[in-house]
Design a protein around this motif. Sequence first.
Motif, PDB file in Angstrom:
ATOM      1  N   SER A 117     -23.611  55.081  -0.057  1.00  0.00           N
ATOM      2  CA  SER A 117     -22.974  54.081  -0.933  1.00  0.00           C
ATOM      3  C   SER A 117     -23.706  52.740  -0.888  1.00  0.00           C
ATOM      4  CB  SER A 117     -21.507  53.889  -0.531  1.00  0.00           C
ATOM      5  OG  SER A 117     -21.394  53.140   0.673  1.00  0.00           O
ATOM      6  N   PHE A 118     -24.454  52.511   0.157  1.00  0.00           N
ATOM      7  CA  PHE A 118     -25.221  51.263   0.267  1.00  0.00           C
ATOM      8  C   PHE A 118     -26.606  51.358  -0.370  1.00  0.00           C
ATOM      9  CE2 PHE A 118     -22.362  50.519   3.984  1.00  0.00           C
ATOM     10  CZ  PHE A 118     -21.822  49.317   3.561  1.00  0.00           C
ATOM     11  N   LEU A 119     -27.016  52.564  -0.740  1.00  0.00           N
ATOM     12  CA  LEU A 119     -28.345  52.729  -1.325  1.00  0.00           C
ATOM     13  C   LEU A 119     -28.309  52.401  -2.812  1.00  0.00           C
ATOM     14  CD1 LEU A 119     -29.414  56.129   0.344  1.00  0.00           C
ATOM     15  CD2 LEU A 119     -30.150  53.808   0.961  1.00  0.00           C
ATOM     16  N   PRO A 120     -29.430  51.950  -3.367  1.00  0.00           N
ATOM     17  CA  PRO A 120     -29.452  51.678  -4.806  1.00  0.00           C
ATOM     18  C   PRO A 120     -29.260  52.969  -5.603  1.00  0.00           C
ATOM     19  CG  PRO A 120     -31.650  51.425  -3.832  1.00  0.00           C
ATOM     20  CD  PRO A 120     -30.693  51.622  -2.705  1.00  0.00           C
ATOM     21  N   GLN A 121     -28.660  52.836  -6.765  1.00  0.00           N
ATOM     22  CA  GLN A 121     -28.337  53.995  -7.597  1.00  0.00           C
ATOM     23  C   GLN A 121     -29.560  54.860  -7.875  1.00  0.00           C
ATOM     24  OE1 GLN A 121     -25.147  54.557  -8.519  1.00  0.00           O
ATOM     25  NE2 GLN A 121     -25.694  56.500  -9.484  1.00  0.00           N
ATOM     26  N   GLU A 122     -30.726  54.220  -8.030  1.00  0.00           N
ATOM     27  CA  GLU A 122     -31.926  54.967  -8.410  1.00  0.00           C
ATOM     28  C   GLU A 122     -32.585  55.681  -7.239  1.00  0.00           C
ATOM     29  OE1 GLU A 122     -31.425  51.773  -8.619  1.00  0.00           O
ATOM     30  OE2 GLU A 122     -33.105  50.614  -7.817  1.00  0.00           O
ATOM     31  N   ALA A 123     -32.110  55.453  -6.026  1.00  0.00           N
ATOM     32  CA  ALA A 123     -32.712  56.140  -4.864  1.00  0.00           C
ATOM     33  C   ALA A 123     -32.451  57.635  -4.961  1.00  0.00           C
ATOM     34  CB  ALA A 123     -32.122  55.576  -3.574  1.00  0.00           C
ATOM     35  N   ARG A 124     -33.488  58.410  -4.703  1.00  0.00           N
ATOM     36  CA  ARG A 124     -33.349  59.878  -4.740  1.00  0.00           C
ATOM     37  C   ARG A 124     -32.998  60.332  -3.320  1.00  0.00           C
ATOM     38  NH1 ARG A 124     -34.390  64.152  -7.916  1.00  0.00           N
ATOM     39  NH2 ARG A 124     -35.661  65.894  -7.184  1.00  0.00           N
ATOM     40  N   VAL A 125     -31.814  60.893  -3.176  1.00  0.00           N
ATOM     41  CA  VAL A 125     -31.282  61.195  -1.843  1.00  0.00           C
ATOM     42  C   VAL A 125     -31.235  62.705  -1.624  1.00  0.00           C
ATOM     43  CG1 VAL A 125     -29.376  60.843  -0.233  1.00  0.00           C
ATOM     44  CG2 VAL A 125     -29.902  59.094  -1.943  1.00  0.00           C
ATOM     45  N   ILE A 126     -31.815  63.114  -0.522  1.00  0.00           N
ATOM     46  CA  ILE A 126     -31.891  64.531  -0.175  1.00  0.00           C
ATOM     47  C   ILE A 126     -30.900  64.834   0.938  1.00  0.00           C
ATOM     48  CG2 ILE A 126     -33.465  66.423   0.433  1.00  0.00           C
ATOM     49  CD1 ILE A 126     -34.350  64.628  -1.968  1.00  0.00           C
ATOM     50  N   TRP A 127     -30.117  65.863   0.761  1.00  0.00           N
ATOM     51  CA  TRP A 127     -29.155  66.312   1.774  1.00  0.00           C
ATOM     52  C   TRP A 127     -29.730  67.561   2.421  1.00  0.00           C
ATOM     53  CZ3 TRP A 127     -25.361  64.426   4.444  1.00  0.00           C
ATOM     54  CH2 TRP A 127     -24.316  65.204   4.951  1.00  0.00           C
ATOM     55  N   LYS A 128     -30.270  67.386   3.623  1.00  0.00           N
ATOM     56  CA  LYS A 128     -30.915  68.493   4.328  1.00  0.00           C
ATOM     57  C   LYS A 128     -29.857  69.141   5.220  1.00  0.00           C
ATOM     58  CE  LYS A 128     -33.974  70.985   6.584  1.00  0.00           C
ATOM     59  NZ  LYS A 128     -32.936  71.691   7.361  1.00  0.00           N
ATOM     60  N   THR A 129     -29.440  70.338   4.856  1.00  0.00           N
ATOM     61  CA  THR A 129     -28.266  70.921   5.498  1.00  0.00           C
ATOM     62  C   THR A 129     -28.498  72.362   5.919  1.00  0.00           C
ATOM     63  OG1 THR A 129     -25.929  71.466   5.140  1.00  0.00           O
ATOM     64  CG2 THR A 129     -27.365  71.556   3.211  1.00  0.00           C
ATOM     65  N   ASN A 130     -27.710  72.810   6.896  1.00  0.00           N
ATOM     66  CA  ASN A 130     -27.768  74.214   7.285  1.00  0.00           C
ATOM     67  C   ASN A 130     -26.885  75.083   6.394  1.00  0.00           C
ATOM     68  OD1 ASN A 130     -25.104  73.829   8.214  1.00  0.00           O
ATOM     69  ND2 ASN A 130     -25.727  73.574  10.343  1.00  0.00           N
ATOM     70  N   ALA A 131     -26.247  74.468   5.413  1.00  0.00           N
ATOM     71  CA  ALA A 131     -25.402  75.193   4.445  1.00  0.00           C
ATOM     72  C   ALA A 131     -24.249  75.928   5.121  1.00  0.00           C
ATOM     73  CB  ALA A 131     -26.236  76.156   3.590  1.00  0.00           C
ATOM     74  N   HIS A 132     -23.822  75.385   6.254  1.00  0.00           N
ATOM     75  CA  HIS A 132     -22.711  75.999   6.971  1.00  0.00           C
ATOM     76  C   HIS A 132     -21.486  75.080   6.928  1.00  0.00           C
ATOM     77  CE1 HIS A 132     -20.558  77.530  10.678  1.00  0.00           C
ATOM     78  NE2 HIS A 132     -20.855  78.663  10.096  1.00  0.00           N
ATOM     79  N   GLY A 133     -21.423  74.274   5.888  1.00  0.00           N
ATOM     80  CA  GLY A 133     -20.291  73.357   5.759  1.00  0.00           C
ATOM     81  C   GLY A 133     -19.051  74.065   5.232  1.00  0.00           C
ATOM     82  N   HIS A 134     -17.922  73.408   5.422  1.00  0.00           N
ATOM     83  CA  HIS A 134     -16.649  73.907   4.902  1.00  0.00           C
ATOM     84  C   HIS A 134     -16.572  73.577   3.407  1.00  0.00           C
ATOM     85  CE1 HIS A 134     -12.221  73.998   4.351  1.00  0.00           C
ATOM     86  NE2 HIS A 134     -12.246  74.864   5.359  1.00  0.00           N
ATOM     87  N   ALA A 135     -15.808  74.362   2.678  1.00  0.00           N
ATOM     88  CA  ALA A 135     -15.681  74.122   1.235  1.00  0.00           C
ATOM     89  C   ALA A 135     -15.200  72.709   0.943  1.00  0.00           C
ATOM     90  CB  ALA A 135     -14.730  75.151   0.630  1.00  0.00           C
TER      91      ALA A 135
END
Lengths: 260, 70
Positions: A117-135
């Motif tokens: 939420s503190f990053l500028p709107q145009e920043a490209r943000v990558i979510w590097k995940t193990n894909a083991h999150g809850h729904a």
Amino acid sequence: MLAECRLCAHACGANRLAGQTGPCRAGAETRFFSAQIEVSDELELVPTYAVALSGCDLRCDFCITGAPSWNPRLGQGFAPAEMAERAVAALADGARTVMILGGEPTIHLPTALEFVSFLPQEARVIWKTNAHGHAGARELAEGMFDVWLADYKFGNDACAQRLARTPGYSAIVRENLLWARDHTELIVRHLLMPGHVECCWRRVAEWLAANLPGVKTSLRAGFWPAWRAGRHAELRQNATIADQARAFALARELGLKLIS
Amino acid sequence: MKKRPPQPSGNPPGEARDSGLLILADGRILAHRLTRALAGVLAELNPADEGMARRAGRKTVPNDEHPNGD
């Protein structure tokens, strides 16, 4: 969210605000063990300002980062606004993206969202995940990240249980990957483990070909026997050149869209 | 070898930065948390590796090389 934590698929319900912990051992505090511009990820994402949060919900014996991934108390305290300032400076210095990783960042999702939420709107943000999150976690994250860079580590539940002490792995990861395809840009990453071409990579590759045709797939062949890999005979070595060749040939046979 | 200007790291001055390297007996080099500066060193060691040259910021042409890493 942390009073009855169900951020990862273990859904342990620990009251992290009261000092209880679940399989990830994380409390209420978010810490990080690395924040720097890196170029070892996929070429379309680098240079990236990679912010690595301490702690993880999986227990992969071959974890490349080892202790700080397993121990959420290591590293430094994470201040979202301050880290966002550093990320913005990195973007100005030539980074193309900001990557949030771990450990596993899902266990720190509230802090990660505050950071974004503190990053500028145009920043490209990558979510590097193990894909083991809850729904519930992925729904909270909807629209917050530009790219999901998601691991699909194990091709079957037996390997996931033996190497990462994670039950029911396949169904959870597949559900998350299908969700990610529909809600964000998705890159699926698989680390080729020595001796696991058939049991893991083939099954991952076949599932991707059948269920996520055209998805960008990053086959990482540079396994090294880190952390507690030595507990498993087949993981005491690197992937052989022959294994690598077989794995990439399989990807081509199945028509996977490989990226490097 | 040409001298290059220092690369930005995104780290405040004095803060530790680190990368990991594993050199195999067959000559392969695996890298983890690769910085652009280290990519520059590896690109010097193997000028034929276009992927590493791109990571070092020296080439922009796409290629089919597969990097090492996690």
